[in-house]
Scaffold this active site. Structure first.
Site, PDB file in Angstrom:
ATOM      1  N   TYR A  70      13.624 -50.575  71.701  1.00 60.55           N
ATOM      2  CA  TYR A  70      12.799 -51.611  71.598  1.00 60.55           C
ATOM      3  C   TYR A  70      12.160 -52.585  71.504  1.00 60.55           C
ATOM      4  CZ  TYR A  70      18.494 -51.560  71.015  1.00 60.55           C
ATOM      5  OH  TYR A  70      19.436 -51.000  70.940  1.00 60.55           O
ATOM      6  N   SER A 139      22.909 -51.325  77.717  1.00 63.77           N
ATOM      7  CA  SER A 139      22.849 -51.126  75.595  1.00 63.77           C
ATOM      8  C   SER A 139      22.403 -50.360  75.298  1.00 63.77           C
ATOM      9  CB  SER A 139      22.434 -52.256  75.313  1.00 63.77           C
ATOM     10  OG  SER A 139      22.768 -52.448  73.522  1.00 63.77           O
ATOM     11  N   TYR A 140      22.427 -49.473  75.126  1.00 63.87           N
ATOM     12  CA  TYR A 140      20.931 -48.423  74.256  1.00 63.87           C
ATOM     13  C   TYR A 140      20.510 -47.766  75.740  1.00 63.87           C
ATOM     14  CZ  TYR A 140      19.424 -44.653  71.393  1.00 63.87           C
ATOM     15  OH  TYR A 140      19.079 -43.389  70.993  1.00 63.87           O
ATOM     16  N   TRP A 187      22.812 -53.206  62.798  1.00 63.25           N
ATOM     17  CA  TRP A 187      21.904 -53.001  64.018  1.00 63.25           C
ATOM     18  C   TRP A 187      21.543 -50.932  63.330  1.00 63.25           C
ATOM     19  CZ3 TRP A 187      21.527 -47.437  66.705  1.00 63.25           C
ATOM     20  CH2 TRP A 187      20.639 -48.089  67.852  1.00 63.25           C
ATOM     21  N   ASP A 275      31.755 -57.879  75.399  1.00 65.03           N
ATOM     22  CA  ASP A 275      31.355 -56.925  75.250  1.00 65.03           C
ATOM     23  C   ASP A 275      31.751 -55.726  74.114  1.00 65.03           C
ATOM     24  OD1 ASP A 275      28.874 -56.245  75.253  1.00 65.03           O
ATOM     25  OD2 ASP A 275      29.161 -54.139  76.501  1.00 65.03           O
ATOM     26  N   HIS A 310      27.056 -59.688  75.571  1.00 60.99           N
ATOM     27  CA  HIS A 310      26.157 -59.134  76.018  1.00 60.99           C
ATOM     28  C   HIS A 310      25.058 -58.797  77.280  1.00 60.99           C
ATOM     29  CE1 HIS A 310      25.355 -54.571  74.744  1.00 60.99           C
ATOM     30  NE2 HIS A 310      24.191 -55.024  74.705  1.00 60.99           N
TER      31      HIS A 310
END
Length: 595
Positions: A70, A139-140, A187, A275, A310
């Site tokens: 990101y 997350s990622y 996404w 989440d 999240h």
């Protein structure tokens, strides 16, 4: 008088000192510096770039590595990394391969293990590092940590993968084999097709033409060329996800759940009951607690789950969980890193390993494991007649119904049940979290089963599953289940959900179409939860066949994912009572007042 004055002066001085001590604690004295655009060469020659935050005083510091798709300059990154540097850490923030400033080709998930290993070892060798490295991010970024840890970088000491999937197929791309359309499209296609993260404006704003609005684009068939409906370009990873519709080697090669027994370091997982990756959070803790490669990894496993989406919050969806719900993520991480990288004796070493927030009473409770030792898994049986909508007479009871009965409904993919709450995030805009289910429960294609009013609390914490006896008149369909806490005022709060694509009933790696109108028993894994159903409340189970656009519409044709150009209406039959005891299994634990 003089004594009173002296006493007052002393109190004032003490107040000033206390305030100064608080300020020093809140703002550590370390001045920091930032070194930008540091080149990190991977084993195949590709160069990735990172920023490094560190104390200004030259020295060797414990090091934290976070790897992001990101952008290392993303809003929200700086303040956290500066705080870690102020607390005496060197922090490496790197753009992953093919994103932002880093070279190479962007292929989500595919290169994170070896690139993570190489970055950790590079960081440990730098003049600013003392050779002890931990990883950070959610997350990622959490997925990146699991991937790197599975290769055992020699200098990795600990990992904190928050809000993270542990099986990209089973708890990211799909759930129960059903394709997470909202997430995968919003996404994977719209926001993350290339080098930089793109906005969704052309699909969401008031000026958006009708043909570009998500409401229309997401209805497009076939799914396999749905990427062209956004910016008119093929998105290779999206097409790969659709092509590999079952849990095959494409997915097993990047699954963390296949490699928990390779990971040697302590891990701390953090997640939210609502989440999208909560099952990854839970599976990460359970996997490391039971399968970690070393005693340190097994004994060092930790987990915290709040009533969040999240990330930590006080209010989510339609519910304010009180200020008790919010937990400072930075402080949680800092305590973990201080313990493992600096040897600070703190609560990480003494507290119970699992910390859960119990909805319904808005209380935290520390537990010794998951599932909680002593959990009683109790069956709550479907019963009654004509369960269609909240106007029907579907019942729930801990007593087995002797009468055999069926409920039927019509599932039309052209009129799917709209996503309203539940476990979602980060894709096309959908309402997630604890949203009132009453609007959905007005529909005739939603079966509603409700218990009597409770005369005492029912406290649950742990895995939830549904055993469903059902038939459809086609070769494939979906079964969607929600567990709901029904409040005295009628508010219907979802606390757990699950779905299964019928053709995966024998395993996510097996595609086996149905025989029309044959009754099958399905075991549907639902999201873990912790909730107290209070006296005066009722327990409810909602069953239907769609949840759109959180999941793609099963066209009921039995064709491979993404290839159907048409849909068919399915006639659905749920069997309960007698020899076909459809029931939900609740993890009942000791009431909090008795704990």
């Amino acid at each position: 008088m003089m004594l009173k004055s002296l006493r007052g002066l002393m109190l004032a001085v003490m107040a000033v000192l206390s305030s100064a001590i608080s300020l020093i604690a809140a703002y550590p004295p370390n001045e920091i510096r930032i070194e930008r655009h540091k080149a990190v060469r991977m084993r195949d020659g590709v160069v990735l770039y990172a920023d490094v935050y560190m104390p200004a005083t030259p020295g060797r510091y414990p090091t934290i590595v976070t790897r992001t798709p990101y952008g290392s300059q993303r809003d929200g990154v700086h303040q956290t990394m500066i705080k870690f540097a102020q607390h005496g850490y060197a922090v490496v923030v790197q753009d992953v391969r093919g994103r932002y400033e880093s070279d190479g080709k962007w292929e989500p998930f595919r290169d994170e293990a070896k690139d993570g290993y190489d970055t950790i070892e590079w960081a440990a060798s730098q003049p600013f590092s003392n050779g002890k490295v931990a990883t950070q991010g959610g997350s990622y970024l959490g997925h990146n940590q699991w991937q790197a840890a599975s290769l055992n970088p020699p200098h990795l000491v600990a990992a904190f993968p928050s809000l993270a999937s542990t099986n990209i197929y089973a708890n990211w791309i799909t759930m129960g084999g059903a394709f997470r359309l909202s997430f995968n499209y919003g996404w994977g296609v719209v926001r993350m097709p290339n080098r930089i993260m793109l906005p969704q404006y052309w699909h969401t704003e008031a000026f958006t033409p009708e043909e570009l609005k998500y409401a229309n684009i997401l209805m497009h068939l076939p799914l396999q060329d749905g990427d062209l409906q956004s910016a008119g370009a093929i998105v290779p990873h999206y097409r790969d996800w659709i092509k590999h519709e079952s849990y095959d080697d494409y997915w097993k090669g990047i699954s963390d759940e296949e490699r928990f027994d390779k990971i040697k370091v302590p891990t701390y997982v953090s997640g939210g009951w609502f989440d999208i990756f909560v099952m990854g959070t839970i599976n990460g803790y359970v996997g490391m607690k039971n399968k970690g490669a070393t005693p340190e990894a097994r004994n060092g496993a930790r987990m915290i789950i709040g009533p969040w989406g999240h990330g930590p919050s006080q209010k989510f969806g339609d519910v304010d969980f009180t200020p008790a719900a919010y937990v400072d993520q930075f402080e949680t991480e800092l305590s973990f890193y201080d313990y493992h990288l600096k040897g600070v004796k703190n609560a990480i070493g003494t507290d119970k390993p699992v910390r859960l927030f119990y909805m319904g009473v808005n209380q935290w409770r520390a537990e010794t494991d998951w599932p909680i030792p002593g959990t009683q898994f109790k069956e709550l049986y479907l019963g009654g007649d004509n369960a269609n909508s909240v106007r029907g007479k579907g019942t729930l009871s801990f007593e087995k119904p002797s009468k055999t009965n069926t409920d039927t409904y019509r599932y039309d993919p052209q009129s799917p049940v709209p996503t309203t709450g539940g476990n979602n995030c980060c894709g096309t805009p959908t309402p997630s979290g604890p949203r009132d289910q009453r609007p959905l429960e007005q529909r005739e294609d939603v079966l509603v089963y409700t218990s009597n009013f409770l005369d005492k609390a029912v406290t649950i914490a742990g895995p939830v599953k549904m055993k469903l006896h059902a038939a459809t008149d086609g070769r494939d369909t979906d079964w969607m289940v929600k567990l709901v806490d029904l409040y005295p005022d009628g508010f219907a709060m979802p606390v757990s959900e699950g779905i299964i694509r019928a053709k995966f009933r024998e395993g996510l790696d097996k595609v086996k179409l149905l025989t029309p109108n044959q009754v099958y028993e399905y075991e549907i894994e639902m999201t873990g939860t912790a909730n107290v159903f209070q006296p005066g409340h009722r327990i409810r189970v909602d069953i239907t066949s769609s949840n759109f656009p959180q999941f793609d519409r099963n066209p009921n044709t039995g064709e491979p994912l993404g290839t159907s150009t048409k849909t068919r209406v399915a006639q659905q039959t749920i069997h309960h009572g007698g020899t076909k005891l459809s029931h939900i299994v609740l993890p009942v634990v000791t009431d909090l007042s008795q704990h």
